[in-house]
Design a protein around this motif. Structure first.
Motif, PDB file in Angstrom:
ATOM      1  N   ASP A   1       0.858  -1.179   0.000  1.00  0.00           N
ATOM      2  CA  ASP A   1       0.000   0.000   0.000  1.00  0.00           C
ATOM      3  C   ASP A   1       0.905   1.244   0.000  1.00  0.00           C
ATOM      4  O   ASP A   1       2.130   1.119   0.095  1.00  0.00           O
ATOM      5  N   PRO A   2       0.353   2.452  -0.123  1.00  0.00           N
ATOM      6  CA  PRO A   2       1.185   3.664  -0.190  1.00  0.00           C
ATOM      7  C   PRO A   2       2.139   3.826   1.000  1.00  0.00           C
ATOM      8  O   PRO A   2       3.280   4.250   0.833  1.00  0.00           O
ATOM      9  N   GLU A   3       1.673   3.476   2.208  1.00  0.00           N
ATOM     10  CA  GLU A   3       2.534   3.600   3.387  1.00  0.00           C
ATOM     11  C   GLU A   3       3.728   2.652   3.293  1.00  0.00           C
ATOM     12  O   GLU A   3       4.856   3.022   3.632  1.00  0.00           O
TER      13      GLU A   3
ATOM     14  N   LYS B   1       5.059   1.443   0.530  1.00  0.00           N
ATOM     15  CA  LYS B   1       5.950   1.925  -0.529  1.00  0.00           C
ATOM     16  C   LYS B   1       6.813   3.083  -0.011  1.00  0.00           C
ATOM     17  O   LYS B   1       7.989   3.203  -0.365  1.00  0.00           O
ATOM     18  N   GLU B   2       6.214   3.906   0.833  1.00  0.00           N
ATOM     19  CA  GLU B   2       6.983   4.999   1.433  1.00  0.00           C
ATOM     20  C   GLU B   2       8.069   4.451   2.352  1.00  0.00           C
ATOM     21  O   GLU B   2       9.210   4.949   2.359  1.00  0.00           O
TER      22      GLU B   2
END
Length: 327
Positions: free
Chosen positions: A220-222, A224-225
């Motif tokens: 999810d975006p978190e 990937k960060e």
């Protein structure tokens, strides 16, 4: 016939010129950003750490936070900065992180006759200097051997041991193929090559580091960060290359010592770890009496997709370990 050869030669020449022009443009467009990034990283690295001279070699370290002391031992390609980042990711607040740069990483030189045992002795000297009697010891990836060695050699200084995606012996089937390790080594020697790869080919470099592309695609975006943070924390990469090479030498014939290892131990690994096989986790679990083994089916090396679950497991384990030590 001569006209055909001449035409082919001209076409090849045009392609070569285009490639050269594209390369020059790429460098012109990206180099300033690269230079600023690496220069800032270098400045922060020197500002945020200290050097302790010991009879086992100089050791770079940083201390951050307040609370229960945790000795963070980083993996290949890391340094004290990676250890601090891992502490934040796996533990959160309420801990005092003592994070080291192992032999060959950043400002920790490689002493003569460097060994896993000697590295663990340097950790003891550091804790003595900081007046810290007992710590939770965390070994990640190639930091596993010296973490386990310390727990065995100084059981009175280790309240509990946590091994995350950790090496526990010499190479085994399932570890990263030597061909791909060679690619990693090539990239490691050039800060610019590493920066370019992490900037524009994140899934590729993560795959080389043991996080399969199919795992990355589920992030999810978190997550990937977090993956980008993990890559960014390793700038400048060239200053970690000697440590990576030294790890391979020290670990080649390593075996988990068990003669004195009494600390409760949590071992966490993913079965699809493409860098360090989960066989290392099973090996450690089989040899360490008071150990608990957690194997995820997926997660890759670093287990970023399993981060929330891992945090809970670590917290529960430490709560149980604290209770056991007081009863």
């Amino acid at each position: 016939m001569k006209e055909v050869k001449s035409r082919i030669r001209n076409i090849l020449l045009i392609i070569l010129v285009c490639l050269i022009c594209t390369t020059v443009m790429l460098i012109a467009l990206t180099y300033p950003n690269y230079h600023d990034t690496v220069s800032e990283s270098q400045k922060q690295l020197i500002t945020n750490s200290n050097i302790l001279k010991t009879e086992y070699g100089d050791i770079e370290y940083a201390v951050k936070g307040e609370g229960t002391p945790v000795l963070m031992i980083h993996g290949a390609g890391g340094g004290y900065d990676q250890g601090l980042w891992l502490g934040k990711v796996f533990f959160g607040n309420d801990y005092k992180f003592i994070s080291v740069s192992r032999y060959g990483y950043l400002r920790s030189p490689i002493p003569d006759n460097a060994s896993v045992k000697m590295q663990s002795e340097a950790y003891k000297s550091l804790l003595d200097n900081l007046s810290i009697d007992k710590v939770i010891v965390v070994g990640v990836s190639a930091g596993g051997p010296s973490a386990t060695q310390f727990a065995n050699d100084y059981p009175e200084r280790c309240s509990s041991l946590i091994l995350i995606s950790a090496v526990s012996r010499g190479p085994v089937p399932g570890d990263k193929d030597p061909f791909y390790v060679g690619i990693i080594h090539t990239i490691q020697q050039s800060d610019y090559a590493y920066w370019l790869t992490t900037k524009f080919f994140q899934p590729t470099i993560l795959d080389l580091m043991g996080i399969p592309t199919q795992v990355y695609e589920t992030f999810d975006p978190e997550q990937k960060e977090l993956a980008q943070e993990m890559l960014d924390i390793m700038h400048p990469m060239s200053q970690r290359y000697e440590g990576t090479i030294n790890d391979e030498k020290m670990i080649e014939f390593y075996s988990v010592p068990t003669s004195n290892l009494r600390a409760p131990t949590l071992i966490i690994h993913a079965k699809d770890d493409a860098l360090v096989s989960y066989k290392h986790a099973e090996n450690a679990h089989n040899k360490i009496n008071r150990s608990q083994l957690i194997l995820y089916d997926t997660g890759g090396h670093g287990m970023l997709s399993q981060m929330d679950r891992t945090r809970v497991l670590v917290e529960e384990f430490l709560n149980e370990s604290t209770y056991d030590s007081t009863t």
